[in-house]
Design a protein around this motif. Structure first.
Motif, mmCIF file in Angstrom:
data_model
loop_
_atom_site.group_PDB
_atom_site.id
_atom_site.type_symbol
_atom_site.label_atom_id
_atom_site.label_comp_id
_atom_site.label_asym_id
_atom_site.label_seq_id
_atom_site.Cartn_x
_atom_site.Cartn_y
_atom_site.Cartn_z
ATOM 1 N N ASN A 1 0.802 -1.232 0.000
ATOM 2 C CA ASN A 1 0.000 0.000 0.000
ATOM 3 C C ASN A 1 0.833 1.278 0.000
ATOM 4 O OD1 ASN A 1 -2.544 -1.396 0.028
ATOM 5 N ND2 ASN A 1 -2.100 -1.870 2.160
ATOM 6 N N ALA A 2 2.155 1.163 -0.099
ATOM 7 C CA ALA A 2 2.991 2.361 -0.200
ATOM 8 C C ALA A 2 2.733 3.025 -1.551
ATOM 9 C CB ALA A 2 4.461 1.999 -0.068
ATOM 10 N N ARG A 3 2.888 4.350 -1.564
ATOM 11 C CA ARG A 3 2.689 5.069 -2.821
ATOM 12 C C ARG A 3 3.456 6.382 -2.777
ATOM 13 N NH1 ARG A 3 -0.966 9.256 -2.233
ATOM 14 N NH2 ARG A 3 -2.055 9.267 -0.255
ATOM 15 N N MET A 4 3.675 6.933 -3.957
ATOM 16 C CA MET A 4 4.214 8.283 -4.071
ATOM 17 C C MET A 4 3.040 9.200 -3.821
ATOM 18 S SD MET A 4 6.578 10.352 -4.682
ATOM 19 C CE MET A 4 6.789 12.035 -5.110
ATOM 20 N N PRO A 5 3.063 9.976 -2.730
ATOM 21 C CA PRO A 5 1.869 10.740 -2.376
ATOM 22 C C PRO A 5 1.502 11.829 -3.376
ATOM 23 C CG PRO A 5 3.640 11.073 -0.755
ATOM 24 C CD PRO A 5 4.133 10.098 -1.761
ATOM 25 N N ILE A 6 2.486 12.352 -4.119
ATOM 26 C CA ILE A 6 2.208 13.460 -5.022
ATOM 27 C C ILE A 6 2.781 13.127 -6.406
ATOM 28 C CG2 ILE A 6 2.566 15.923 -5.457
ATOM 29 C CD1 ILE A 6 3.065 16.179 -2.390
ATOM 30 N N PRO A 7 1.906 12.840 -7.400
ATOM 31 C CA PRO A 7 2.441 12.656 -8.753
ATOM 32 C C PRO A 7 3.232 13.904 -9.154
ATOM 33 C CG PRO A 7 0.133 12.022 -8.652
ATOM 34 C CD PRO A 7 0.461 12.702 -7.349
ATOM 35 N N HIS A 8 4.305 13.697 -9.905
ATOM 36 C CA HIS A 8 5.217 14.797 -10.214
ATOM 37 C C HIS A 8 5.939 14.530 -11.519
ATOM 38 C CE1 HIS A 8 7.759 11.743 -8.377
ATOM 39 N NE2 HIS A 8 8.760 12.296 -9.048
ATOM 40 N N TYR A 9 6.707 15.514 -11.931
ATOM 41 C CA TYR A 9 7.645 15.338 -13.031
ATOM 42 C C TYR A 9 8.903 16.120 -12.693
ATOM 43 C CZ TYR A 9 6.193 19.979 -14.717
ATOM 44 O OH TYR A 9 5.926 21.319 -14.820
ATOM 45 N N HIS A 10 9.939 15.879 -13.462
ATOM 46 C CA HIS A 10 11.174 16.643 -13.298
ATOM 47 C C HIS A 10 11.689 16.980 -14.685
ATOM 48 C CE1 HIS A 10 12.111 12.320 -12.981
ATOM 49 N NE2 HIS A 10 11.546 12.373 -11.801
ATOM 50 N N ASP A 11 12.246 18.168 -14.820
ATOM 51 C CA ASP A 11 12.697 18.605 -16.139
ATOM 52 C C ASP A 11 14.215 18.616 -16.275
ATOM 53 O OD1 ASP A 11 13.274 20.804 -14.581
ATOM 54 O OD2 ASP A 11 11.843 22.122 -15.564
ATOM 55 N N ARG A 12 14.930 18.097 -15.260
ATOM 56 C CA ARG A 12 16.391 18.100 -15.317
ATOM 57 C C ARG A 12 17.005 16.714 -15.415
ATOM 58 N NH1 ARG A 12 18.326 21.529 -10.371
ATOM 59 N NH2 ARG A 12 16.555 20.532 -9.402
ATOM 60 N N TRP A 13 16.196 15.642 -15.294
ATOM 61 C CA TRP A 13 16.762 14.299 -15.386
ATOM 62 C C TRP A 13 15.727 13.306 -15.878
ATOM 63 C CZ3 TRP A 13 15.667 16.497 -10.599
ATOM 64 C CH2 TRP A 13 14.762 15.827 -9.780
ATOM 65 N N ASP A 14 16.250 12.206 -16.443
ATOM 66 C CA ASP A 14 15.452 11.055 -16.848
ATOM 67 C C ASP A 14 15.596 10.007 -15.754
ATOM 68 O OD1 ASP A 14 14.849 12.171 -19.432
ATOM 69 O OD2 ASP A 14 16.828 11.521 -20.115
ATOM 70 N N GLU A 15 14.650 9.070 -15.731
ATOM 71 C CA GLU A 15 14.643 8.059 -14.674
ATOM 72 C C GLU A 15 14.403 6.688 -15.302
ATOM 73 O OE1 GLU A 15 12.476 7.716 -10.296
ATOM 74 O OE2 GLU A 15 11.982 9.358 -11.635
ATOM 75 N N THR A 16 15.232 5.719 -14.933
ATOM 76 C CA THR A 16 15.047 4.338 -15.367
ATOM 77 C C THR A 16 14.835 3.498 -14.117
ATOM 78 O OG1 THR A 16 16.501 4.685 -17.262
ATOM 79 C CG2 THR A 16 16.041 2.403 -16.636
ATOM 80 N N ILE A 17 13.792 2.674 -14.139
ATOM 81 C CA ILE A 17 13.438 1.832 -12.991
ATOM 82 C C ILE A 17 13.551 0.367 -13.419
ATOM 83 C CG2 ILE A 17 11.697 1.377 -11.215
ATOM 84 C CD1 ILE A 17 12.549 4.369 -11.459
ATOM 85 N N TYR A 18 14.237 -0.433 -12.614
ATOM 86 C CA TYR A 18 14.420 -1.860 -12.876
ATOM 87 C C TYR A 18 13.817 -2.637 -11.713
ATOM 88 C CZ TYR A 18 16.839 -6.323 -13.596
ATOM 89 O OH TYR A 18 17.132 -7.646 -13.786
ATOM 90 N N GLY A 19 12.840 -3.493 -11.999
ATOM 91 C CA GLY A 19 12.178 -4.279 -10.952
ATOM 92 C C GLY A 19 13.096 -5.337 -10.380
ATOM 93 N N LEU A 20 13.142 -5.411 -9.043
ATOM 94 C CA LEU A 20 13.964 -6.407 -8.358
ATOM 95 C C LEU A 20 13.114 -7.505 -7.731
ATOM 96 C CD1 LEU A 20 16.502 -3.997 -6.587
ATOM 97 C CD2 LEU A 20 16.927 -5.432 -8.608
ATOM 98 N N THR A 21 12.146 -7.125 -6.894
ATOM 99 C CA THR A 21 11.286 -8.107 -6.229
ATOM 100 C C THR A 21 9.863 -7.573 -6.208
ATOM 101 O OG1 THR A 21 11.583 -7.162 -4.017
ATOM 102 C CG2 THR A 21 13.163 -8.856 -4.697
ATOM 103 N N GLY A 22 8.895 -8.485 -6.126
ATOM 104 C CA GLY A 22 7.494 -8.082 -6.040
ATOM 105 C C GLY A 22 7.053 -7.337 -7.290
ATOM 106 N N THR A 23 5.891 -6.699 -7.186
ATOM 107 C CA THR A 23 5.341 -5.933 -8.305
ATOM 108 C C THR A 23 4.891 -4.570 -7.809
ATOM 109 O OG1 THR A 23 4.578 -7.941 -9.428
ATOM 110 C CG2 THR A 23 3.564 -5.871 -10.109
ATOM 111 N N SER A 24 5.407 -3.538 -8.444
ATOM 112 C CA SER A 24 4.943 -2.180 -8.172
ATOM 113 C C SER A 24 4.211 -1.690 -9.417
ATOM 114 C CB SER A 24 6.109 -1.256 -7.814
ATOM 115 O OG SER A 24 7.098 -1.268 -8.828
ATOM 116 N N THR A 25 3.328 -0.728 -9.227
ATOM 117 C CA THR A 25 2.578 -0.164 -10.344
ATOM 118 C C THR A 25 2.995 1.284 -10.513
ATOM 119 O OG1 THR A 25 0.715 -1.652 -9.923
ATOM 120 C CG2 THR A 25 0.280 0.296 -11.277
#
Length: 141
Positions: A35-59
């Motif tokens: 049930n954890a979540r990012m409380p505030i959807p956001h964006y950033h204009d100075r960097w790109d982000e790459t996410i690699y799944g390790l365990t479990g499933t996040s949305t």
């Protein structure tokens, strides 16, 4: 040297920071409790982000679309794209996050941890902290 920062239902284990890499990247492992979540959807204009799944499933909600991220899967979030995340499962989920170039560092998460430890966290101070570090809260949809 790895550094762990606890934000309650989110834990960040910093592996590399902008200070270690001459600004090339920030890299950290993030663990999301159920049930954890990012409380505030956001964006950033100075960097790109790459996410690699390790365990479990996040949305991840990226540009209005939900993407489930499991072990061995990746998502790329280009600068300027609104995003957020949640763990809808019953177990923890973890992922490796790489920000390129490295402009955030662990201090943002330490500052947010301090704000969240207050009896009544102040949304205005949280927003100000996000903006100071280059995270721009998305307007309500």
């Amino acid at each position: 040297m790895p550094e762990t920062i606890n934000l309650g239902s989110l834990q960040f284990n910093f592996l590399q920071s902008k200070d270690d890499t001459g600004g090339s990247l920030d890299m950290f492992e993030m663990t999301l409790q159920p049930n954890a979540r990012m409380p505030i959807p956001h964006y950033h204009d100075r960097w790109d982000e790459t996410i690699y799944g390790l365990t479990g499933t996040s949305t991840w909600r990226i540009d209005g679309k939900d993407v489930d991220l499991g072990p061995g899967e990746t998502v790329f979030i280009q600068r300027g794209v609104v995003h957020g995340f949640t763990n809808r499962s019953t177990g923890p989920a973890s992922c490796l996050c790489v920000l390129s170039p490295g402009v955030l560092g662990p201090q943002y998460f330490k500052d947010m941890a301090g704000l969240l430890s207050a009896a009544a966290p102040d949304p205005a101070r949280m927003k100000e902290t996000m903006l100071r570090y280059g995270l721009i809260p998305a307007p309500p949809s």
